[in-house]
Design a protein around this motif. Sequence first.
Motif, PDB file in Angstrom:
ATOM      1  N   MET A 258       5.135  35.086 -49.126  1.00 37.75           N
ATOM      2  CA  MET A 258       5.721  34.066 -48.253  1.00 37.75           C
ATOM      3  C   MET A 258       4.629  33.151 -47.703  1.00 37.75           C
ATOM      4  O   MET A 258       4.734  31.917 -47.752  1.00 37.75           O
ATOM      5  N   ASN A 259       3.562  33.745 -47.193  1.00 48.44           N
ATOM      6  CA  ASN A 259       2.463  32.937 -46.662  1.00 48.44           C
ATOM      7  C   ASN A 259       1.756  32.142 -47.757  1.00 48.44           C
ATOM      8  O   ASN A 259       1.238  31.056 -47.500  1.00 48.44           O
ATOM      9  N   TYR A 260       1.731  32.673 -48.970  1.00 44.92           N
ATOM     10  CA  TYR A 260       1.179  31.926 -50.106  1.00 44.92           C
ATOM     11  C   TYR A 260       1.966  30.627 -50.301  1.00 44.92           C
ATOM     12  O   TYR A 260       1.381  29.552 -50.481  1.00 44.92           O
ATOM     13  N   PHE A 261       3.285  30.718 -50.264  1.00 44.71           N
ATOM     14  CA  PHE A 261       4.113  29.523 -50.447  1.00 44.71           C
ATOM     15  C   PHE A 261       3.902  28.533 -49.304  1.00 44.71           C
ATOM     16  O   PHE A 261       3.802  27.321 -49.525  1.00 44.71           O
ATOM     17  N   PHE A 262       3.834  29.047 -48.074  1.00 44.20           N
ATOM     18  CA  PHE A 262       3.593  28.155 -46.938  1.00 44.20           C
ATOM     19  C   PHE A 262       2.238  27.466 -47.079  1.00 44.20           C
ATOM     20  O   PHE A 262       2.110  26.261 -46.851  1.00 44.20           O
ATOM     21  N   TYR A 263       1.236  28.246 -47.423  1.00 43.30           N
ATOM     22  CA  TYR A 263      -0.126  27.708 -47.526  1.00 43.30           C
ATOM     23  C   TYR A 263      -0.208  26.612 -48.592  1.00 43.30           C
ATOM     24  O   TYR A 263      -0.969  25.652 -48.456  1.00 43.30           O
ATOM     25  N   ASN A 264       0.580  26.760 -49.647  1.00 40.70           N
ATOM     26  CA  ASN A 264       0.546  25.800 -50.750  1.00 40.70           C
ATOM     27  C   ASN A 264       1.585  24.689 -50.598  1.00 40.70           C
ATOM     28  O   ASN A 264       1.903  23.988 -51.571  1.00 40.70           O
ATOM     29  N   GLY A 265       2.098  24.526 -49.391  1.00 42.46           N
ATOM     30  CA  GLY A 265       2.909  23.364 -49.073  1.00 42.46           C
ATOM     31  C   GLY A 265       4.360  23.427 -49.484  1.00 42.46           C
ATOM     32  O   GLY A 265       5.045  22.389 -49.539  1.00 42.46           O
ATOM     33  N   TYR A 266       4.877  24.622 -49.762  1.00 43.09           N
ATOM     34  CA  TYR A 266       6.287  24.736 -50.118  1.00 43.09           C
ATOM     35  C   TYR A 266       7.160  24.444 -48.890  1.00 43.09           C
ATOM     36  O   TYR A 266       6.799  24.781 -47.758  1.00 43.09           O
ATOM     37  N   ASP A 267       8.301  23.846 -49.119  1.00 43.35           N
ATOM     38  CA  ASP A 267       9.233  23.527 -48.045  1.00 43.35           C
ATOM     39  C   ASP A 267       9.732  24.810 -47.366  1.00 43.35           C
ATOM     40  O   ASP A 267      10.143  25.761 -48.044  1.00 43.35           O
ATOM     41  N   PHE A 268       9.686  24.828 -46.043  1.00 48.39           N
ATOM     42  CA  PHE A 268      10.078  26.019 -45.279  1.00 48.39           C
ATOM     43  C   PHE A 268      11.495  26.481 -45.628  1.00 48.39           C
ATOM     44  O   PHE A 268      11.738  27.665 -45.865  1.00 48.39           O
ATOM     45  N   ASP A 269      12.441  25.555 -45.639  1.00 45.53           N
ATOM     46  CA  ASP A 269      13.834  25.923 -45.889  1.00 45.53           C
ATOM     47  C   ASP A 269      14.024  26.509 -47.285  1.00 45.53           C
ATOM     48  O   ASP A 269      14.813  27.446 -47.471  1.00 45.53           O
ATOM     49  N   ARG A 270      13.309  25.960 -48.263  1.00 43.39           N
ATOM     50  CA  ARG A 270      13.409  26.502 -49.628  1.00 43.39           C
ATOM     51  C   ARG A 270      12.916  27.944 -49.671  1.00 43.39           C
ATOM     52  O   ARG A 270      13.535  28.804 -50.294  1.00 43.39           O
TER      53      ARG A 270
END
Length: 319
Positions: A258-270
């Motif tokens: 989850m933090n990997y996705f956040f760190y790499n700029g993925y949309d929060f809602d997605r």
Amino acid sequence: MDNFDVSVIVPVYNCEEYIGTTLDSIINQDFKNFEVIVIDDGSTDRSLEIINEKLSKSLISHQIIHQENSGVSSARNAGISKATGKYLVFIDGDDYVTGNHLSELYNGKSDFSLVQFIKKDGDRLSTPYHFSREFMSCEDFIKKELNMEMPFTFCQLMYKTSIIKDNGIKFNPDLVYGEDIDFALRALIYGDEVTISNEATYYYLQHPQSAINTSEFRRFEVIEIFEGIADFYKSKGRDDLANLVITSRIPKAIFGNMNYFFYNGYDFDRVLNKMKELDLLTKLSRYEGDSKFKSKIRLFLLSPKIYYKTWKKLKNSID
């Protein structure tokens, strides 16, 4: 048939930029009694040409297998089926090893042996982990991995061939992400001891084409893999290890990805919608262990949006 101490298995798919360096590092080992099995998984670039050129000029015993593109797991399985060595070592076609890689791993006695690895991202090198002991039971090693108390990748290990073949352990061709840890954690349950070297001999290259960087939300599929491992441990009468998968390894994998996705700029809602779709919030709540990490999970579950906003402000201080 030659009696090799080690079979080195190298899966390759479109690695023309790297495979020459990989093979040179294997050819130049200070360990002598080994074979190399290279599996070209339907490459469409110059990989196969480079493989043939490098190995034909070397004195190393080798096999070159060419197959239609079927994935890295299928390629590794093909290599295992052809291996004649007492031990197996896996080196990916875009990584490389130091000249003492095999000699640091091989002792001819242990079920498994381990060296350290370095992640190489351009000019940046990670710091290798240091163990405080030279031997560890396979059970303790599994528990250490399930608690994520050490960095670990399956290619650090040398595997006794009889353990792999006698127990029918294979890489799962249906998996894109996590097939390696699945293989290692299933294999280790059949062993007694891991011999440990603190020499860093494996260089794990990070680049945009790496599967770990191209699997999108499929990174979350590792949760299903760990659930399969938990079922596997239960079938072996190891409910304690199965419980550790559920209460430690799975929640940490969820939170880390989850933090990997956040760190790499993925949309929060997605990200959050995908987690809800896979019921990952429930699985995350099952964590038992370190109180600091448990507090992070509680904060997130209490208000994912507030956690995310706080994370964005303090991401350099939140793991």
